[in-house]
Design an enzyme around this catalytic site. Structure first.
Site, short mmCIF file in Angstrom:
data_model
loop_
_atom_site.label_atom_id
_atom_site.label_comp_id
_atom_site.label_asym_id
_atom_site.label_seq_id
_atom_site.Cartn_x
_atom_site.Cartn_y
_atom_site.Cartn_z
CD GLN A 114 -2.90 -1.44 0.28
OE1 GLN A 114 -3.80 -0.67 0.16
NE2 GLN A 114 -2.60 -2.33 -0.82
CB ALA A 168 -11.44 0.11 2.60
CG HIS A 169 -7.19 0.26 -0.18
ND1 HIS A 169 -6.36 -0.75 -0.47
CD2 HIS A 169 -8.46 -0.16 -0.52
CE1 HIS A 169 -6.97 -1.82 -1.13
NE2 HIS A 169 -8.20 -1.47 -1.21
CG ASN A 170 -6.70 4.32 -2.91
OD1 ASN A 170 -6.46 2.96 -2.84
ND2 ASN A 170 -5.96 5.14 -3.24
#
Length: 346
Positions: A203, A244-246
């Site tokens: 990540q 969560a990511h992004n």
């Protein structure tokens, strides 16, 4: 630990601060906030809900913050405001002991990298770790046991309560409040499957929090896989929330407890997500969307409004009967289509 003296203000000072109409002695001093029923002399009480109007006549408060419509029934000096609850919110910070105490400096047990840049009037609590490249602006408070990873920045006037973790490469704006146990910048849930095993995807992005953001205890905001996870200005995030990511969340949106947002979803400005709401990944929510508690959203919502999913609670016996009907819905719909087609053809 040295604490500031208890806050004390005149009604005139408070009226000016929240732009309220003062009825009574402007020099009368109050030193605390309380409910109508709990207030004692020296307290300022407030009436924001008509359900509590019955307690107004008997309050022992020195003054009350009320809507103008209830002013005539107030037995003591009053501050009149169209939105008393908003006025109470603004005044509450004046009486908060956490914001009315002197900074304590850097505790001897804290580990602060010589490469970190620490501003003026910063407090760093016991057993904190501040890594290289960190920049902490003026007037920040870092609670005991907190960790700030390399190359992270913290804006002016921000507060980390005890045991907050900021991973490397995180950017936090001004006046942020991060509560105990929250983790900002942990790895997103990114893996590729080769048919037998999971291959971890590094990540490489970060997390960027805007100004005036608040994150509740034990909430997690994952770093981006490539670009950053973005949390806009004024966003309020309750406890035990997973982002969560992004993910991108627009300015002044609010997320209640136990909300979960999957990767790369974009939430607009001024959105409200009730407790336990789940958003699937790669969705878009328009500005001004409100999703009621315990709803699951699996498709983008492109128009503002209030949205819900799921069914309300009922007795178990009724739920069991309805569950059987749910399984029959597809066949019932097909039969209905055939019947309608037969009528048209007749």
């Amino acid at each position: 630990m040295k604490s500031a003296a208890p806050a004390s203000y005149t009604l005139g000072e408070l009226a000016e601060r929240i732009e309220a109409r003062l009825v009574g002695d402007p020099d009368l001093r109050v030193s605390g906030l309380a409910t109508l029923t709990d207030a004692a002399p020296g307290d300022l009480a407030f009436l924001a809900n008509r359900a509590y109007l019955k307690y107004l006549a008997d309050t022992r408060a020195s003054a009350v913050l009320v809507h103008p419509a209830h002013g005539e029934t107030c037995p003591c000096p009053r501050l009149e405001l169209d939105n008393p609850y908003l006025g109470y919110a603004k005044l509450s910070r004046l009486f908060d002991p956490l914001t009315n105490r002197d900074p304590q400096g850097v505790h001897p047990s804290a580990v602060v990298s010589p490469d970190a840049v620490i501003g003026a009037r910063v407090e760093i609590g016991a057993h904190c770790v501040i890594e290289a490249g960190v920049e902490i602006a003026d007037d920040c408070v870092i609670g005991a046991g907190s960790f700030i990873g390399a190359d992270t920045t913290l804006g002016q006037g921000s507060r980390l309560h005890a045991n907050v973790t900021l991973y490397h490469g995180v950017s936090v704006g001004q006046r942020a409040i991060l509560h105990s146990g929250c983790v900002i910048g942990g790895d997103g849930f990114g893996f590729a499957h080769d048919g037998a095993h999971w291959e971890k995807i590094a990540q490489l992005g970060g997390v960027c929090l805007g100004d005036d953001v608040e994150v509740g205890s034990c909430s997690s905001i994952d770093r981006g896989a490539l670009g950053d996870t973005l949390i806009g200005n004024g966003v309020k995030i309750d406890s035990q929330v997973q982002i969560a990511h992004n993910v991108q969340i627009g300015d002044h949106s609010a997320l209640a407890g136990c909300v979960g947002i999957a990767g790369s979803t974009k939430v607009g400005r001024h959105c409200l997500l009730g407790g336990g709401v789940g958003l699937s990944g790669h969705l878009t929510l328009a500005d001004g969307v409100q999703v009621t508690g315990m709803s699951l959203v699996t498709n983008s919502i492109l128009e503002p409004g209030v949205y819900s999913s799921g069914t309300g609670s009922m007795s178990n016996s009724q739920w069991r009967k309805n569950a059987v009907r749910f399984k029959q819905l597809d066949e019932i719909a097909k039969r209905l289509t055939r019947l309608e087609r037969g009528r048209r053809d007749a």
